[in-house]
Design a protein around this motif. Structure first.
Motif, PDB file in Angstrom:
ATOM      1  N   ASP A  30       0.874  -1.170   0.000  1.00  0.00           N
ATOM      2  CA  ASP A  30       0.000   0.000   0.000  1.00  0.00           C
ATOM      3  C   ASP A  30       0.914   1.224   0.000  1.00  0.00           C
ATOM      4  O   ASP A  30       1.761   1.382   0.879  1.00  0.00           O
ATOM      5  N   ALA A  31       0.768   2.076  -0.997  1.00  0.00           N
ATOM      6  CA  ALA A  31       1.657   3.236  -1.151  1.00  0.00           C
ATOM      7  C   ALA A  31       1.731   4.076   0.110  1.00  0.00           C
ATOM      8  O   ALA A  31       2.764   4.680   0.400  1.00  0.00           O
ATOM      9  N   SER A  32       0.666   4.122   0.890  1.00  0.00           N
ATOM     10  CA  SER A  32       0.670   4.966   2.087  1.00  0.00           C
ATOM     11  C   SER A  32       1.529   4.390   3.205  1.00  0.00           C
ATOM     12  O   SER A  32       1.876   5.106   4.136  1.00  0.00           O
ATOM     13  N   THR A  33       1.886   3.100   3.130  1.00  0.00           N
ATOM     14  CA  THR A  33       2.690   2.496   4.201  1.00  0.00           C
ATOM     15  C   THR A  33       4.145   2.270   3.808  1.00  0.00           C
ATOM     16  O   THR A  33       4.941   1.842   4.632  1.00  0.00           O
ATOM     17  N   ILE A  34       4.499   2.533   2.558  1.00  0.00           N
ATOM     18  CA  ILE A  34       5.888   2.380   2.119  1.00  0.00           C
ATOM     19  C   ILE A  34       6.584   3.724   2.315  1.00  0.00           C
ATOM     20  O   ILE A  34       6.112   4.747   1.809  1.00  0.00           O
ATOM     21  N   PRO A  35       7.705   3.749   3.029  1.00  0.00           N
ATOM     22  CA  PRO A  35       8.406   5.023   3.215  1.00  0.00           C
ATOM     23  C   PRO A  35       8.768   5.673   1.882  1.00  0.00           C
ATOM     24  O   PRO A  35       9.268   5.002   0.974  1.00  0.00           O
ATOM     25  N   LYS A  36       8.509   6.952   1.761  1.00  0.00           N
ATOM     26  CA  LYS A  36       8.814   7.679   0.522  1.00  0.00           C
ATOM     27  C   LYS A  36      10.300   7.583   0.167  1.00  0.00           C
ATOM     28  O   LYS A  36      10.666   7.534  -1.001  1.00  0.00           O
ATOM     29  N   GLU A  37      11.161   7.553   1.193  1.00  0.00           N
ATOM     30  CA  GLU A  37      12.596   7.433   0.951  1.00  0.00           C
ATOM     31  C   GLU A  37      12.935   6.107   0.281  1.00  0.00           C
ATOM     32  O   GLU A  37      13.846   6.024  -0.537  1.00  0.00           O
ATOM     33  N   GLU A  38      12.195   5.060   0.642  1.00  0.00           N
ATOM     34  CA  GLU A  38      12.436   3.751   0.043  1.00  0.00           C
ATOM     35  C   GLU A  38      12.087   3.763  -1.443  1.00  0.00           C
ATOM     36  O   GLU A  38      12.856   3.273  -2.280  1.00  0.00           O
ATOM     37  N   ILE A  39      10.946   4.332  -1.785  1.00  0.00           N
ATOM     38  CA  ILE A  39      10.541   4.411  -3.189  1.00  0.00           C
ATOM     39  C   ILE A  39      11.519   5.287  -3.975  1.00  0.00           C
ATOM     40  O   ILE A  39      11.915   4.944  -5.092  1.00  0.00           O
ATOM     41  N   ALA A  40      11.953   6.403  -3.392  1.00  0.00           N
ATOM     42  CA  ALA A  40      12.916   7.276  -4.066  1.00  0.00           C
ATOM     43  C   ALA A  40      14.243   6.539  -4.285  1.00  0.00           C
ATOM     44  O   ALA A  40      14.866   6.655  -5.356  1.00  0.00           O
ATOM     45  N   PHE A  41      14.677   5.765  -3.296  1.00  0.00           N
ATOM     46  CA  PHE A  41      15.913   4.990  -3.414  1.00  0.00           C
ATOM     47  C   PHE A  41      15.805   3.967  -4.540  1.00  0.00           C
ATOM     48  O   PHE A  41      16.704   3.843  -5.371  1.00  0.00           O
ATOM     49  N   ILE A  42      14.693   3.237  -4.591  1.00  0.00           N
ATOM     50  CA  ILE A  42      14.490   2.243  -5.647  1.00  0.00           C
ATOM     51  C   ILE A  42      14.492   2.929  -7.008  1.00  0.00           C
ATOM     52  O   ILE A  42      15.136   2.460  -7.951  1.00  0.00           O
ATOM     53  N   ALA A  43      13.794   4.050  -7.117  1.00  0.00           N
ATOM     54  CA  ALA A  43      13.720   4.780  -8.387  1.00  0.00           C
ATOM     55  C   ALA A  43      15.101   5.256  -8.835  1.00  0.00           C
ATOM     56  O   ALA A  43      15.408   5.249 -10.030  1.00  0.00           O
ATOM     57  N   GLN A  44      15.937   5.662  -7.877  1.00  0.00           N
ATOM     58  CA  GLN A  44      17.285   6.129  -8.223  1.00  0.00           C
ATOM     59  C   GLN A  44      18.210   4.971  -8.592  1.00  0.00           C
ATOM     60  O   GLN A  44      18.989   5.072  -9.537  1.00  0.00           O
ATOM     61  N   GLN A  45      18.139   3.875  -7.872  1.00  0.00           N
ATOM     62  CA  GLN A  45      19.071   2.766  -8.053  1.00  0.00           C
ATOM     63  C   GLN A  45      18.744   1.868  -9.244  1.00  0.00           C
ATOM     64  O   GLN A  45      19.646   1.396  -9.938  1.00  0.00           O
ATOM     65  N   ALA A  46      17.482   1.569  -9.465  1.00  0.00           N
ATOM     66  CA  ALA A  46      17.085   0.558 -10.446  1.00  0.00           C
ATOM     67  C   ALA A  46      17.606   0.810 -11.861  1.00  0.00           C
ATOM     68  O   ALA A  46      18.064  -0.139 -12.513  1.00  0.00           O
ATOM     69  N   PRO A  47      17.576   2.028 -12.377  1.00  0.00           N
ATOM     70  CA  PRO A  47      17.991   2.219 -13.777  1.00  0.00           C
ATOM     71  C   PRO A  47      19.437   1.818 -14.066  1.00  0.00           C
ATOM     72  O   PRO A  47      19.748   1.404 -15.176  1.00  0.00           O
TER      73      PRO A  47
END
Length: 157
Positions: A30-47
């Motif tokens: 659920d997007a509301s329970t995932i830390p925003k920093e975690e999503i930002a980290f994944i978005a930065q690292q994955a590419p």
């Protein structure tokens, strides 16, 4: 001895450190329970990661970060479809093959299937004999991505 984290998501992003392998484990879907920093980290690292791997709900977190994850966890497809713009097959809309580069993305369904994926990854990196040795040592039966005893349960076949 308990493992100790040496970097926070914010520290890793600020340092520009790039990891070769990004492993996104099962977790919140659920997007509301995932830390925003975690999503930002994944978005930065994955590419730029050499390998992106997810288990179960980790595929949902990849989707929230805007990363392609191919066919996702069988038990998370409804979550992807309803929360992140995915379609009924569990593909995030607009990401499959549209990133302009080859992706080496590994996903598994439920948590137990993560063991099979991890051993397939070991085989990819170190060879079949190494993977078979590890598999035998921890007594996990050998299966392939074609062997899914839960596909019928999840309505995939």
């Amino acid at each position: 001895m308990e493992p100790v984290a040496t970097l926070t998501y914010a520290d890793a992003m600020a340092s520009g450190k790039q990891f070769d392998v990004l492993w996104v484990p099962a977790g919140a879907v659920d997007a509301s329970t995932i830390p925003k920093e975690e999503i930002a980290f994944i978005a930065q690292q994955a590419p730029k990661a050499k390998y992106v791997m997810s288990v179960c709900g980790g595929a949902v977190q990849l989707a929230f970060a805007g990363r392609p994850c191919g066919k996702t966890s069988n038990d998370q497809q409804g979550v992807l479809s309803s929360n992140s713009g995915g379609n009924s097959q569990g593909y995030p809309v607009g990401t499959e093959g549209s990133m302009g580069r080859r992706w080496n993305v590994w996903t598994s369904s439920g948590v137990a299937a993560g063991s099979d994926m991890a051993l397939a990854f070991v085989e990819h990196l170190a060879g079949r004999e190494v993977a078979r040795f590890i598999r035998g040592g921890i007594e996990i039966p050998e299966v392939t991505e074609q062997d899914d005893p839960f596909a019928t349960f999840h309505g995939l076949v």
